[in-house]
Design a protein around this motif. Structure first.
Motif, PDB file in Angstrom:
ATOM      1  N   GLU A 120      48.112  34.770  22.250  1.00 21.04           N
ATOM      2  CA  GLU A 120      46.981  35.529  22.799  1.00 21.04           C
ATOM      3  C   GLU A 120      45.711  35.346  21.957  1.00 21.04           C
ATOM      4  N   CYS A 121      45.879  34.945  20.700  1.00 20.98           N
ATOM      5  CA  CYS A 121      44.698  34.616  19.884  1.00 20.98           C
ATOM      6  C   CYS A 121      43.987  33.399  20.452  1.00 20.98           C
ATOM      7  N   GLU A 122      44.767  32.433  20.865  1.00 18.29           N
ATOM      8  CA  GLU A 122      44.159  31.220  21.422  1.00 18.29           C
ATOM      9  C   GLU A 122      43.464  31.536  22.736  1.00 18.29           C
ATOM     10  N   LYS A 123      44.108  32.378  23.532  1.00 19.38           N
ATOM     11  CA  LYS A 123      43.480  32.773  24.797  1.00 19.38           C
ATOM     12  C   LYS A 123      42.181  33.517  24.509  1.00 19.38           C
ATOM     13  N   ARG A 124      42.227  34.360  23.489  1.00 22.86           N
ATOM     14  CA  ARG A 124      41.035  35.118  23.099  1.00 22.86           C
ATOM     15  C   ARG A 124      39.893  34.162  22.764  1.00 22.86           C
ATOM     16  N   ALA A 125      40.208  33.138  22.011  1.00 19.48           N
ATOM     17  CA  ALA A 125      39.192  32.169  21.617  1.00 19.48           C
ATOM     18  C   ALA A 125      38.522  31.562  22.855  1.00 19.48           C
ATOM     19  N   ASP A 126      39.308  31.330  23.879  1.00 16.53           N
ATOM     20  CA  ASP A 126      38.751  30.714  25.082  1.00 16.53           C
ATOM     21  C   ASP A 126      37.850  31.645  25.870  1.00 16.53           C
ATOM     22  N   THR A 127      37.933  32.940  25.605  1.00 15.81           N
ATOM     23  CA  THR A 127      37.107  33.869  26.369  1.00 15.81           C
ATOM     24  C   THR A 127      35.823  34.255  25.647  1.00 15.81           C
ATOM     25  N   LEU A 128      35.664  33.794  24.406  1.00 17.58           N
ATOM     26  CA  LEU A 128      34.521  34.244  23.613  1.00 17.58           C
ATOM     27  C   LEU A 128      33.181  33.821  24.217  1.00 17.58           C
ATOM     28  N   LEU A 129      33.199  32.729  24.979  1.00 20.21           N
ATOM     29  CA  LEU A 129      31.954  32.267  25.591  1.00 20.21           C
ATOM     30  C   LEU A 129      31.925  32.555  27.082  1.00 20.21           C
ATOM     31  N   SER A 130      32.804  33.433  27.521  1.00 22.19           N
ATOM     32  CA  SER A 130      32.987  33.600  28.968  1.00 22.19           C
ATOM     33  C   SER A 130      31.792  34.222  29.665  1.00 22.19           C
ATOM     34  N   ASN A 131      30.834  34.689  28.891  1.00 22.09           N
ATOM     35  CA  ASN A 131      29.642  35.262  29.514  1.00 22.09           C
ATOM     36  C   ASN A 131      28.693  34.176  30.024  1.00 22.09           C
ATOM     37  N   LEU A 132      28.983  32.949  29.634  1.00 26.97           N
ATOM     38  CA  LEU A 132      28.182  31.827  30.140  1.00 26.97           C
ATOM     39  C   LEU A 132      28.939  31.174  31.286  1.00 26.97           C
TER      40      LEU A 132
END
Lengths: 153, 153
Positions: A120-132
């Motif tokens: 879930e840490c890796e998934k978290r990393a993928d969402t950090l820019l999800s506002n773009l």
DNA sequence: TATAATTATATGTTACAACACATAATGTTT
DNA sequence: AAACATTATGTGTTGTAACATATAATTATA
């Protein structure tokens, strides 16, 4: 929240703001990720080393130098990071009989299990820019690439 | 130079690349600036504290907490950074008689002279993004602001 | 006003980056 | 083969972030 409020300062111009903004935003994203790692009792660079060990498992065992080349930070003190992971039983470290200057480093099953539990840490990393949106991320990458072309020449 | 070459890795998608690209580019810019500071024998956070002390000279003396609020990194260990600057004679640190918990910190003339001699470091900082035109920097700032709005909610 | 809560700063710890230097193993040159 | 250069890694130091805890001073409350 604007960066102006947050930093309680003013900027000379957009370039000045850009530099601070880069530093500040990246620091914040790094911290977000750090928080998700912390729950697993592992530091960021230790996680990165484990990821490399897992990612290049087909070429195992790896040397310290090989790992170092693949770290984001070229000056990483891989010797001592490996020390800490070794003490936690997350990797093995042996002398290489072919070249006794080298160390043969390999992730243990305990290390692999830890990484699995951190999915879930890796998934978290993928969402950090999800506002773009996709176009915006692409533009961000273009701008960052352009910045670097400048500073590396 | 592409980030792909440099990191010897592949990216899952543009978002993944974006995150790595941010980290990597910012680190590189930070290093550029660090190199220009190094000649003056002063570390980055020490420089930042001195800049704050000079910038708010009209409100001098400043407290540790005031300085801390204005650091990019909110968790800065200002007490010990001030220690090091004090030992170098670049600032004075006294007990505040109004509130004896506080310290009154003020830049010395030696500290001001050092900053003056470092003027080219500041100019250097302003050129780090010079490969982008005004429109592009503005767009970069917009994207970074948008990223942060996401992660702070 | 004695006590409790809060505030400002300091201190101790761990992990790390950046650096200089050390050491041992290997490769190269004479 | 002996001397030198190079390579892989280790170690020591300084500065710092992130964190927990400590301490003293101040403020609020019972």
């Amino acid at each position: 929240m604007s960066i102006e409020d947050d930093l309680k300062g003013r900027f000379r111009n957009e370039y000045h703001k850009g530099l601070i903004n880069l530093t500040y935003t990246t620091k914040q994203l790094g911290y977000e990720f750090f928080l998700s790692l912390k729950k697993h009792g592992i530091a960021e660079q230790q996680y990165n080393v484990l990821r490399i060990l897992r990612g290049f498992r087909s070429q195992a065992p790896l040397t310290i130098g090989f790992i170092k080349e693949r770290m984001l930070d070229k000056d990483s003190d891989v010797s001592r990071i490996v020390d800490r992971l070794f003490e936690k039983g997350l990797l093995t470290r042996k002398e290489n009989s072919e070249d006794r200057r080298q160390k043969s480093v390999e992730i243990t099953s305990k290390g692999l299990l830890l990484l699995d539990s951190m999915f879930e840490c890796e998934k978290r990393a993928d969402t950090l820019l999800s506002n773009l949106n996709e176009t915006e991320v692409r533009e961000l990458n273009r701008l960052l690439d352009k910045i670097r072309n400048n500073t590396t020449n």
